[in-house]
Scaffold this motif. Structure first.
Motif, short mmCIF file in Angstrom:
data_model
loop_
_atom_site.label_atom_id
_atom_site.label_comp_id
_atom_site.label_asym_id
_atom_site.label_seq_id
_atom_site.Cartn_x
_atom_site.Cartn_y
_atom_site.Cartn_z
N ARG A 1 31.33 -2.41 -86.34
CA ARG A 1 30.10 -2.05 -85.65
C ARG A 1 28.99 -1.74 -86.65
O ARG A 1 27.82 -2.08 -86.43
CB ARG A 1 30.34 -0.85 -84.74
CG ARG A 1 30.79 -1.28 -83.35
CD ARG A 1 31.69 -0.27 -82.69
NE ARG A 1 31.03 0.95 -82.30
CZ ARG A 1 30.61 1.22 -81.06
NH1 ARG A 1 30.73 0.32 -80.11
NH2 ARG A 1 30.07 2.35 -80.78
N GLN A 2 29.37 -1.10 -87.77
CA GLN A 2 28.36 -0.82 -88.78
C GLN A 2 27.81 -2.12 -89.36
O GLN A 2 26.62 -2.26 -89.58
CB GLN A 2 28.95 0.03 -89.90
CG GLN A 2 28.72 1.50 -89.66
CD GLN A 2 29.51 2.37 -90.58
OE1 GLN A 2 30.53 1.95 -91.13
NE2 GLN A 2 29.08 3.59 -90.73
N ALA B 1 27.77 -4.95 -87.83
CA ALA B 1 26.97 -5.59 -86.78
C ALA B 1 25.55 -5.04 -86.76
O ALA B 1 24.58 -5.77 -86.59
CB ALA B 1 27.63 -5.40 -85.43
N ALA B 2 25.44 -3.72 -86.96
CA ALA B 2 24.11 -3.11 -86.95
C ALA B 2 23.30 -3.59 -88.15
O ALA B 2 22.10 -3.82 -88.06
CB ALA B 2 24.23 -1.59 -86.97
N ALA B 3 23.99 -3.74 -89.30
CA ALA B 3 23.28 -4.09 -90.52
C ALA B 3 22.83 -5.55 -90.53
O ALA B 3 21.81 -5.89 -91.13
CB ALA B 3 24.16 -3.80 -91.73
N SER B 4 23.61 -6.41 -89.85
CA SER B 4 23.26 -7.83 -89.89
C SER B 4 21.94 -8.04 -89.17
O SER B 4 21.88 -8.13 -87.95
CB SER B 4 24.35 -8.64 -89.20
OG SER B 4 24.30 -8.41 -87.82
N ALA B 5 20.88 -8.09 -89.96
CA ALA B 5 19.55 -8.20 -89.37
C ALA B 5 19.35 -9.61 -88.84
O ALA B 5 19.40 -10.58 -89.59
CB ALA B 5 18.49 -7.88 -90.41
N ARG B 6 19.19 -9.69 -87.55
CA ARG B 6 18.86 -10.98 -86.97
C ARG B 6 17.38 -11.23 -87.28
O ARG B 6 16.60 -10.28 -87.31
CB ARG B 6 19.10 -10.94 -85.47
CG ARG B 6 19.61 -12.28 -84.93
CD ARG B 6 19.64 -12.23 -83.43
NE ARG B 6 20.71 -11.40 -82.92
CZ ARG B 6 20.71 -10.93 -81.65
NH1 ARG B 6 19.69 -11.15 -80.88
NH2 ARG B 6 21.72 -10.24 -81.22
N ALA C 1 13.69 -11.42 -86.99
CA ALA C 1 12.93 -10.72 -85.95
C ALA C 1 12.40 -11.71 -84.91
O ALA C 1 11.78 -12.71 -85.24
CB ALA C 1 11.77 -9.99 -86.61
N ALA C 2 12.71 -11.40 -83.68
CA ALA C 2 12.29 -12.29 -82.60
C ALA C 2 10.78 -12.23 -82.40
O ALA C 2 10.21 -13.04 -81.69
CB ALA C 2 13.00 -11.90 -81.31
N ALA C 3 10.17 -11.26 -83.07
CA ALA C 3 8.77 -10.97 -82.77
C ALA C 3 7.82 -12.04 -83.29
O ALA C 3 6.72 -12.17 -82.79
CB ALA C 3 8.38 -9.64 -83.37
N GLU D 1 14.35 -6.21 -78.37
CA GLU D 1 14.42 -7.60 -78.80
C GLU D 1 13.18 -7.94 -79.62
O GLU D 1 13.26 -8.54 -80.70
CB GLU D 1 14.46 -8.47 -77.53
CG GLU D 1 15.47 -9.62 -77.41
CD GLU D 1 16.73 -9.51 -78.25
OE1 GLU D 1 16.69 -10.05 -79.36
OE2 GLU D 1 17.73 -8.95 -77.80
N LEU D 2 12.03 -7.50 -79.14
CA LEU D 2 10.76 -7.80 -79.80
C LEU D 2 10.73 -7.22 -81.21
O LEU D 2 10.19 -7.81 -82.14
CB LEU D 2 9.63 -7.20 -78.96
CG LEU D 2 8.21 -7.51 -79.39
CD1 LEU D 2 7.94 -8.99 -79.18
CD2 LEU D 2 7.24 -6.68 -78.59
N GLY E 1 13.30 -6.77 -83.04
CA GLY E 1 14.38 -7.30 -83.88
C GLY E 1 15.60 -6.42 -83.98
O GLY E 1 16.41 -6.56 -84.88
N HIS F 1 20.15 -6.64 -81.00
CA HIS F 1 21.61 -6.75 -81.13
C HIS F 1 22.28 -5.40 -81.34
O HIS F 1 23.49 -5.30 -81.28
CB HIS F 1 21.95 -7.70 -82.29
CG HIS F 1 21.47 -7.18 -83.62
ND1 HIS F 1 20.14 -7.08 -83.95
CD2 HIS F 1 22.15 -6.74 -84.70
CE1 HIS F 1 20.03 -6.60 -85.18
NE2 HIS F 1 21.23 -6.39 -85.65
N THR F 2 21.50 -4.35 -81.61
CA THR F 2 22.12 -3.05 -81.84
C THR F 2 22.11 -2.17 -80.59
O THR F 2 22.54 -1.03 -80.64
CB THR F 2 21.35 -2.28 -82.93
OG1 THR F 2 20.02 -2.06 -82.48
CG2 THR F 2 21.32 -3.05 -84.23
N LEU G 1 25.10 -0.08 -79.88
CA LEU G 1 25.71 0.64 -81.00
C LEU G 1 25.15 2.04 -81.10
O LEU G 1 24.02 2.29 -80.69
CB LEU G 1 25.44 -0.12 -82.30
CG LEU G 1 26.02 -1.51 -82.39
CD1 LEU G 1 25.55 -2.18 -83.67
CD2 LEU G 1 27.54 -1.44 -82.38
N TYR H 1 24.38 4.26 -86.80
CA TYR H 1 24.67 3.13 -87.67
C TYR H 1 23.41 2.42 -88.14
O TYR H 1 23.49 1.50 -88.94
CB TYR H 1 25.57 2.11 -86.96
CG TYR H 1 26.94 2.62 -86.61
CD1 TYR H 1 27.42 3.79 -87.17
CD2 TYR H 1 27.79 1.92 -85.75
CE1 TYR H 1 28.67 4.27 -86.87
CE2 TYR H 1 29.05 2.39 -85.45
CZ TYR H 1 29.49 3.57 -86.00
OH TYR H 1 30.74 4.05 -85.70
#
Lengths: 255, 200, 223
Positions: A235-236, A238-243, A245-247, B104-105, B107, B110-111, B114, B118
């Protein structure tokens, strides 16, 4: 973290999976024999009648309560000296089981005490020591719960466990001394001189069954804890994996 | 703290407060937020929603993130959405986004499930920023809004701030980094004359 | 109005129950206090039965105070208190809701633990019932009064001890009527209802005064 994830615990998980079915089988058989013997074969006590059968649960639970603490103390040495990655998992899991056995011995003890002493609780030296042990178990569990990082919590708890292990004999001694100071006249001493073999055999079988039960629960709990820590790590990550930015696509925030 | 400081700001305009450290930029924002009482003088908001004080029209985005590590990211955001009262006066076209959209906006969608514990510092900052998007309020008081944000997030933030202005909102921000906000006015605070302010 | 109150209540409960589990630690502290009493006064069961209600009440008071210093401090440290002040919600109600959630997480477990701990002190079933009932009515007052201390010391780094010093004198009336109504239930000739109803009144007064006073203190603390 790397060792944690792959090397040792993985092998442990596989080993535990292989051992557990056998242990569970032995545990069930030992309990079947032990319970049958203690409830149907063992004679009634000439003074206490059937009440004496509480002993077959109470005494092994009390033994186990102490054994769990020894396991925890050994694991704590493992944490602090050898820094074995499974040692603090073992200590953490033993604490919960130890607290449960201590609780069982306290409850059965007070249920046994009611017909014998006329009250559920006396501040007898032995009961009081077990109560103190119970509080120490709960304190350790609270420490584990409060600290976020399991590695740090493991080290802190290991220090406390070892200090407790050194202190327990002193506590026991002081409580004994305190109790003889104010020995209440109403308390009947429990230590009968000898136990008849008809009672001793079921007691030993039950003690064996309880010990196997401890190992079954302990292994299972350790497996759960290893999995829980893996989930935490995942989970940590997962949080760190920066997708990305959709922005960037939307310049206009709200449509 | 301040003497002879007076300024006014209309909807759709950003006010950038600059000045050396310790001149009281943060205090000015906290005063506007109603967190520090005015020693003298007054603060008025015209055309606001009835029964709402000026600071109930404002979002304060300060140095602290107000993120609870024990709660999940979504729980953190939904709480502020449920808890804070929206204020949409006439002339402000803001509407609240759904929490998922806002995350989402920024970024960090996905968290959402959680625990906030974290998150990295920048992610916590963005979670804190998402609060401004779910509850529509016309005034944004932003103290060093770009701190702990990377370049990409900074750009997102600028887009959001310009979008807010376009909808008729107001922004008062204290910053050291130049922000490309339009339309923008500047307020430079100086220590020399005991914090005398001057609107440019 | 109910929507935001519910959101706040659930948030407080979740934070209290998840990490740390302050309610559990409070009960543990209560257990530890009750356990050390016999070491001090000796294991005489008759004596323990006589002083038991008083010690249960003192234990509950100390355990309540122990958990209260974080009531507003956590929110102040991470900036949430500023946002709460700006939210446009009545601060008095916010305090009341926070106290209610805090009591559910820490006070109620103490009340539930009291009958078990009463067995250690050799209390009669009637006395156990009386003590538990008085604690159920009295501990909310302790939390509400404690909230005043918690909001006064919210800006201090180590406010916990000072808070206890500030709150203990204010909690004395609750303690007096709580213990005396528990005692009245055990010793027949004294009426139970008189002190018990006074304690109920004290709880209701605390429900009004506590939130009002701590809202004032919190507003000052924001400067």
């Amino acid at each position: 973290m790397a060792i944690w994830d792959y090397a040792n615990p993985t092998r442990f998980m596989r080993l535990a999976d292989r051992i557990l079915p056998w242990l569970i089988g032995i545990c069930v058989i030992a309990f079947a024999i032990g319970l049958y013997k203690s409830f149907f074969m063992a004679p009634e006590d000439y003074q206490q009648g059937d009440t004496v059968r509480i002993m077959f649960i109470h005494v092994p639970a009390a033994w186990l309560a102490m054994m769990c603490y020894s396991v925890m103390a050994l694991s704590s040495i493992g944490t602090l000296v050898w820094k074995h990655p499974l040692a603090d998992v073992s200590a953490k899991c033993a604490a919960l089981i130890g607290a449960a056995f201590t609780f069982i011995s306290l409850v059965t003890g007070s249920l046994w005490g009611k017909p014998m002493w006329g009250t559920y609780w006396v501040w007898d030296a032995r009961l009081t020591s077990v109560l103190v042990l119970f509080i120490m178990y709960l304190g350790l569990m609270a420490l584990w719960r409060t600290m976020e990082d399991p590695i740090k919590a493991g080290k802190a708890a290991a220090v406390l466990t070892l200090v407790g292990a050194l202190n327990l004999p002193i506590i026991k001694f002081s409580v004994d001394w305190w109790n003889t100071l104010h020995q209440p006249a109403s308390v009947m001493r429990l230590d009968g001189p000898t136990i008849h073999p008809d009672m001793l055999v079921p007691l030993l079988v039950m003690a064996f069954a309880f010990s196997v039960l401890f190992f079954v629960l302990h292994l299972r709990a350790m497996q759960n804890e290893v999995l829980r820590r893996r989930v935490r790590t995942m989970r940590q990550k997962a949080a760190a994996s920066a997708r990305p930015a959709a922005a960037t696509a939307t310049t206009q925030p709200a449509e | 703290m301040f003497e002879g400081l007076s300024f006014s700001l209309e909807g759709g305009v950003a006010l950038v407060v600059t000045g050396p450290n310790g001149v009281g930029k943060s205090s000015l924002l906290r005063t506007l937020a109603g967190l520090v009482a005015l020693a003298e003088g007054h603060l008025t908001l015209s055309g606001g929603v009835d029964d709402h004080t000026p600071y109930e029209h404002a979002h304060y985005f300060g140095h602290q993130d107000a993120v609870k590590p024990a709660l999940s990211v979504l729980e953190n955001l939904v709480f502020w959405q449920d808890f804070s009262d929206a204020a949409v006066p006439h002339g402000f076209a803001g509407d609240g986004m759904s929490p998922h959209e806002a995350l989402e906006l920024l970024g960090i969608g996905h968290t959402a499930r959680l625990p906030a514990a974290y998150l990295s510092a920048g992610q916590k900052r963005r979670l804190s920023l998402s609060r401004l998007l779910v509850t529509p309020r016309p005034i944004w008081l932003m103290d060093e809004p770009t701190s702990a944000l990377d370049t990409a997030s900074e750009q997102t933030l600028l887009d959001l701030m310009n979008g807010h202005l376009a909808k008729g909102g107001m922004i008062v921000t204290a910053t050291h980094t130049p922000l490309a906000l339009t339309p923008m006015r500047k307020l430079h605070l100086e220590t020399a004359q005991a914090g005398e302010g001057e609107a440019v | 109005m109910t929507g935001w109150a519910k959101a706040l209540f659930l948030r407080e409960l979740r934070i209290a129950v998840r990490i740390g589990g302050s309610g559990v630690v409070g009960v543990l502290f209560f257990l530890a206090v009750v356990t050390v009493i016999p070491f001090g006064v000796g294991p005489d069961l008759n004596l323990l039965a006589r002083i038991g209600p008083a010690f249960l009440w003192i234990g509950a008071l100390l355990a309540t105070l122990l958990g209260l210093d974080r009531l507003f401090q956590a929110d102040r440290e991470d900036g949430a208190l500023d946002l709460i002040l700006m939210s446009g919600r009545s601060l008095e109600l916010v305090v009341l809701v926070k106290c209610l959630a805090h009591w559910m997480a820490t006070g109620l477990p103490l009340v539930l633990a009291a009958p078990v701990l009463a067995i250690f002190l050799n209390l009669e079933p009637l006395a156990i019932g009386a003590v538990t009932l008085t604690l159920l009515v009295g501990t909310p007052a302790l939390t509400l009064i404690g909230a005043i201390g918690a909001s006064l010391t919210v800006t201090l780094r180590r406010g916990g001890l000072l808070m206890a010093v500030l709150v203990v004198p204010l909690a004395i009336p609750v303690l007096i009527f709580g213990v005396s109504s528990a005692d009245a239930a055990i010793h027949d000739p004294v009426p139970f209802m008189t002190p018990f109803l006074i304690m109920c009144a004290l709880s209701l007064i605390a429900a009004v005064v506590g939130p009002l006073a701590s809202a004032v203190a919190l507003r000052f603390a924001a400067d």
